[in-house]
Scaffold this active site. Structure first.
Site, PDB file in Angstrom:
ATOM      1  N   ASP A 100       0.866  -1.167   0.000  1.00 13.41           N
ATOM      2  CA  ASP A 100       0.000   0.000   0.000  1.00 13.41           C
ATOM      3  C   ASP A 100       0.905   1.221   0.000  1.00 13.41           C
ATOM      4  O   ASP A 100       1.736   1.377   0.896  1.00 13.41           O
ATOM      5  CB  ASP A 100      -0.845  -0.032   1.290  1.00 13.41           C
ATOM      6  CG  ASP A 100      -2.209   0.574   1.117  1.00 13.41           C
ATOM      7  OD1 ASP A 100      -2.276   1.684   0.586  1.00 13.41           O
ATOM      8  OD2 ASP A 100      -3.198  -0.060   1.533  1.00 13.41           O
ATOM      9  N   GLU A 264      -6.850   3.744  -5.606  1.00 13.29           N
ATOM     10  CA  GLU A 264      -8.094   3.820  -4.830  1.00 13.29           C
ATOM     11  C   GLU A 264      -8.923   4.979  -5.375  1.00 13.29           C
ATOM     12  O   GLU A 264      -8.600   6.140  -5.158  1.00 13.29           O
ATOM     13  CB  GLU A 264      -7.804   4.030  -3.343  1.00 13.29           C
ATOM     14  CG  GLU A 264      -9.086   3.913  -2.514  1.00 13.29           C
ATOM     15  CD  GLU A 264      -8.998   4.526  -1.123  1.00 13.29           C
ATOM     16  OE1 GLU A 264      -9.876   4.230  -0.302  1.00 13.29           O
ATOM     17  OE2 GLU A 264      -8.076   5.319  -0.856  1.00 13.29           O
ATOM     18  N   HIS A 331     -11.033  -2.690   3.981  1.00 13.38           N
ATOM     19  CA  HIS A 331     -10.913  -2.272   5.377  1.00 13.38           C
ATOM     20  C   HIS A 331     -11.669  -0.985   5.697  1.00 13.38           C
ATOM     21  O   HIS A 331     -11.630  -0.521   6.823  1.00 13.38           O
ATOM     22  CB  HIS A 331      -9.432  -2.115   5.709  1.00 13.38           C
ATOM     23  CG  HIS A 331      -8.790  -1.031   4.893  1.00 13.38           C
ATOM     24  ND1 HIS A 331      -8.665  -1.122   3.523  1.00 13.38           N
ATOM     25  CD2 HIS A 331      -8.300   0.175   5.229  1.00 13.38           C
ATOM     26  CE1 HIS A 331      -8.116  -0.014   3.062  1.00 13.38           C
ATOM     27  NE2 HIS A 331      -7.875   0.790   4.078  1.00 13.38           N
ATOM     28  N   ASP A 332     -12.284  -0.378   4.675  1.00 11.13           N
ATOM     29  CA  ASP A 332     -13.061   0.850   4.896  1.00 11.13           C
ATOM     30  C   ASP A 332     -14.563   0.620   4.760  1.00 11.13           C
ATOM     31  O   ASP A 332     -15.343   1.565   4.911  1.00 11.13           O
ATOM     32  CB  ASP A 332     -12.663   1.923   3.863  1.00 11.13           C
ATOM     33  CG  ASP A 332     -11.210   2.334   3.976  1.00 11.13           C
ATOM     34  OD1 ASP A 332     -10.674   2.355   5.100  1.00 11.13           O
ATOM     35  OD2 ASP A 332     -10.605   2.630   2.924  1.00 11.13           O
TER      36      ASP A 332
HETATM   37  C1  GLC Z   1      -7.853   5.452   2.288  1.00 12.52           C
HETATM   38  C2  GLC Z   1      -7.669   4.236   3.147  1.00 12.52           C
HETATM   39  C3  GLC Z   1      -8.275   4.506   4.495  1.00 12.52           C
HETATM   40  C4  GLC Z   1      -7.527   5.653   5.119  1.00 12.52           C
HETATM   41  C5  GLC Z   1      -7.527   6.873   4.205  1.00 12.52           C
HETATM   42  C6  GLC Z   1      -6.510   7.862   4.620  1.00 12.52           C
HETATM   43  O1  GLC Z   1      -9.167   5.726   2.035  1.00 12.52           O
HETATM   44  O2  GLC Z   1      -8.230   3.123   2.526  1.00 12.52           O
HETATM   45  O3  GLC Z   1      -8.238   3.390   5.322  1.00 12.52           O
HETATM   46  O4  GLC Z   1      -8.094   5.990   6.341  1.00 12.52           O
HETATM   47  O5  GLC Z   1      -7.198   6.538   2.881  1.00 12.52           O
HETATM   48  O6  GLC Z   1      -5.226   7.381   4.354  1.00 12.52           O
END
Ligand code: GLC
Length: 543
Positions: A100, A264, A331-332
């Site tokens: 990541d 993402e 995870h979100d």
């Molecule tokens: C992305 C991640 C999330 C995180 C955010 C800030 O959306 O998936 O888990 O809190 O970025 O880095």
């Protein structure tokens, strides 16, 4: 020929949230040696690549998405030696490893930020986004944090505000400064030189902000629920300038063979396709979240009509040569089995693994893990802690609980005497890997059967997609075909009604390749195909 496809096109990606996968050293938090212990499981599952959520040194204000050093490993997870071993062991099993990358922001403890905030004259001042207060002394504009409150925090030492669209401890880097671009490219090279197979890039569309720092406009469709959505992020997300930054990152990736960049991207389709790049020079795969949210960013209704519409809209808009991908959870997001109901979880996995394009599975989806209720005194996720009144909507702890390996103490995730960092599912003694291993009709064995079929069959991992009309309400069907190979008909019942379908217009004969609820490889009568409640079938269609 599908032999010509890249590994990331044919393969399945499996997301591991490292804190929650396997603890090896008795501290109640998962770690890299723990992941190594479970590699054989992953190999047998039939996935092809692992994506690890962040493992870098971090004060953990956003559980690792606040990075304090991009080129090291958090001691909680292990050491760089553990990482090298993980990479070697992953590769030895024929699997790939993605990390990541969190380029939009660092931790406020990152040395770059420590320098940047030390004085206005510091050479790294401009590495972050600093602005003078508004005339009334308040924040420079109306930009909001996704995790509650303003996106600006005042630094008394230097008399300016810095920008952070997540927690206060996640200051955002300034990509208008080319030194920042170069620094992040060096971070990429550090890991690519080690031999990792690519990156999932966090909030990739946030890296460029409006040069004039204009206020975001009111969102006319705001339903009053999530404070962040009161304003539309017009000047903070998906600005045209971000694409140039991504192109530079992709160029770094392309210095190496056979790597992949996944972005993402929670955006409508028209915006999503831009992240492939005009010349296929940005993301190999911008994440397609259509199975989770609609283009209007509301939860995707789980019924055949809505899913078909989502699939067709995405298929229609993909650029020539743009490779599709699908995902049910991460995870979100609340666990898919909780969002759509456990009865539909097998249908969801069948959909994910048979649509055209690369599937990403979130750990535990293969055994049907559900959200775990978190007692108020154990809530840890910052958006929930900061906004207790909407914690049930924004809290992400429920989908981050320990992997359920067996019925023993702590579900086999950690040794008996420790308290895992998040609670275990109350039903883990029943729903766990060990139980499902021995049950040929389990969700786990069903997932494996699908994964192995997908790998073996060119029509499934590389063939064309076409929707099929079924006449039945709440049944979604489609064909996957590849010339020269067997083709498949997938029939999914999104409801609890039994249907008898006439699909004889597709073919005259078919046999069951994988079914959600039975073990059979028998022939079916396509003129009178009986589909039970919540049932899905992958049928091998004879030409
Ligand atoms: C992305 C991640 C999330 C995180 C955010 C800030 O959306 O998936 O888990 O809190 O970025 O880095």
């Amino acid at each position: 020929m599908t032999e010509n496809y890249a590994w990331w096109q044919k393969g399945i990606i499996y997301q591991i949230y490292p804190r929650s996968f396997q603890d090896s050293n008795g501290d109640g938090t998962g770690d890299l040696p723990g992941v190594i212990q479970r590699l054989d499981y992953l190999q047998k599952l039939g996935i092809d690549a692992i994506w690890l959520s962040p493992i870098y040194p971090s004060p953990m204000h956003d559980f690792g998405y606040d990075v304090a050093d991009y080129c090291d490993i958090h001691p909680l997870f292990g050491t760089l030696e553990d990482f090298d071993r993980l990479l070697a062991e992953t590769h030895r099993r024929g699997l790939k490893l993605l990390l990541d990358l969190v380029p939009n922001h660092t931790s406020d403890e990152h040395p770059w930020f420590v320098e940047s905030r030390s004085s206005r004259a510091n050479p790294k001042r401009d590495w972050y986004i600093w602005r003078d207060p508004a005339p009334d002394g308040g924040p420079p504009n109306n930009w909001k944090s996704l995790f509650g409150g303003p996106a600006w925090t005042f630094d008394a030492g230097t008399g300016q505000y810095y920008l952070h669209q997540f927690v206060t401890q996640q200051p955002e880097l300034n990509y208008h400064n080319i030194e920042v671009q170069f620094a992040m490219q060096d971070v990429m090279r550090f890991w690519l030189d080690k031999g990792i197979d690519g990156f999932r890039v966090d909030v990739i569309g946030f890296m460029w902000k409006d040069e004039q720092f204009r206020d975001n406009p009111k969102n006319p469709n705001w339903d009053g629920q999530l404070p962040f959505l009161e304003f539309w992020p017009l000047y903070t997300q998906n600005l045209p300038g971000v694409h140039n930054i991504i192109r530079q990152m992709r160029a770094v990736l392309d210095e190496y063979d056979d790597r992949v960049m996944v972005g993402e991207t929670y955006v409508p389709n028209a915006e999503l396709v831009k992240y492939y790049g005009d010349n296929h020079d940005e993301c190999h795969m911008p994440f397609n979240f259509q199975l989770i949210v609609t283009e209007e960013f509301s939860p995707r209704p789980w019924n055949a009509r809505s899913i078909r519409q989502g699939v067709e809209a995405y298929e229609a808009v993909l650029p020539e040569g743009g490779w599709p991908n699908w995902v049910l959870g991460n995870h979100d997001q609340h666990r898919v089995a909780s969002r759509i109901g456990f009865d539909q979880a097998r249908v969801a996995n069948m959909l994910l693994l048979t649509l055209r394009g690369t599937p990403t599975t979130y750990y535990g989806e293969e055994i049907g893990m559900e959200n775990v209720p978190i007692p108020p005194d154990r809530v840890q996720d910052p958006p929930a802690v900061n906004q207790p009144e909407i914690a049930h909507l924004v809290g992400r702890d429920p989908e981050r609980t320990p992997m359920q390996w067996d019925a023993g103490p702590n579900a086999g995730f950690a040794s008996a005497e420790v308290t895992p960092w998040l609670p275990l599912a109350p039903d883990y003694t029943e729903r766990n890997v060990a139980n499902q291993e021995t049950d040929p009709t389990s969700m786990l064995n069903f997932y494996r059967a699908l994964a192995h079929l997908r790998r073996a069959e060119p029509a499934l991992h590389g063939g064309a997609y076409a929707s099929v009309d079924t006449q039945a309400d709440n049944v979604f069907a489609y064909r996957r075909t590849h010339s020269g190979y067997d083709s498949f008909l997938v029939v999914l019942n999104f409801g609890a009604e039994t249907h008898t379908l006439d699909l004889s217009h597709v073919a005259s004969e078919a046999t069951i390749a994988v079914a959600t609820h039975m073990l059979s490889d028998g022939a079916v009568d396509l003129a009178q195909l009986v589909l039970g409640a919540n049932e899905g079938l992958v049928l091998r269609v004879n030409p």
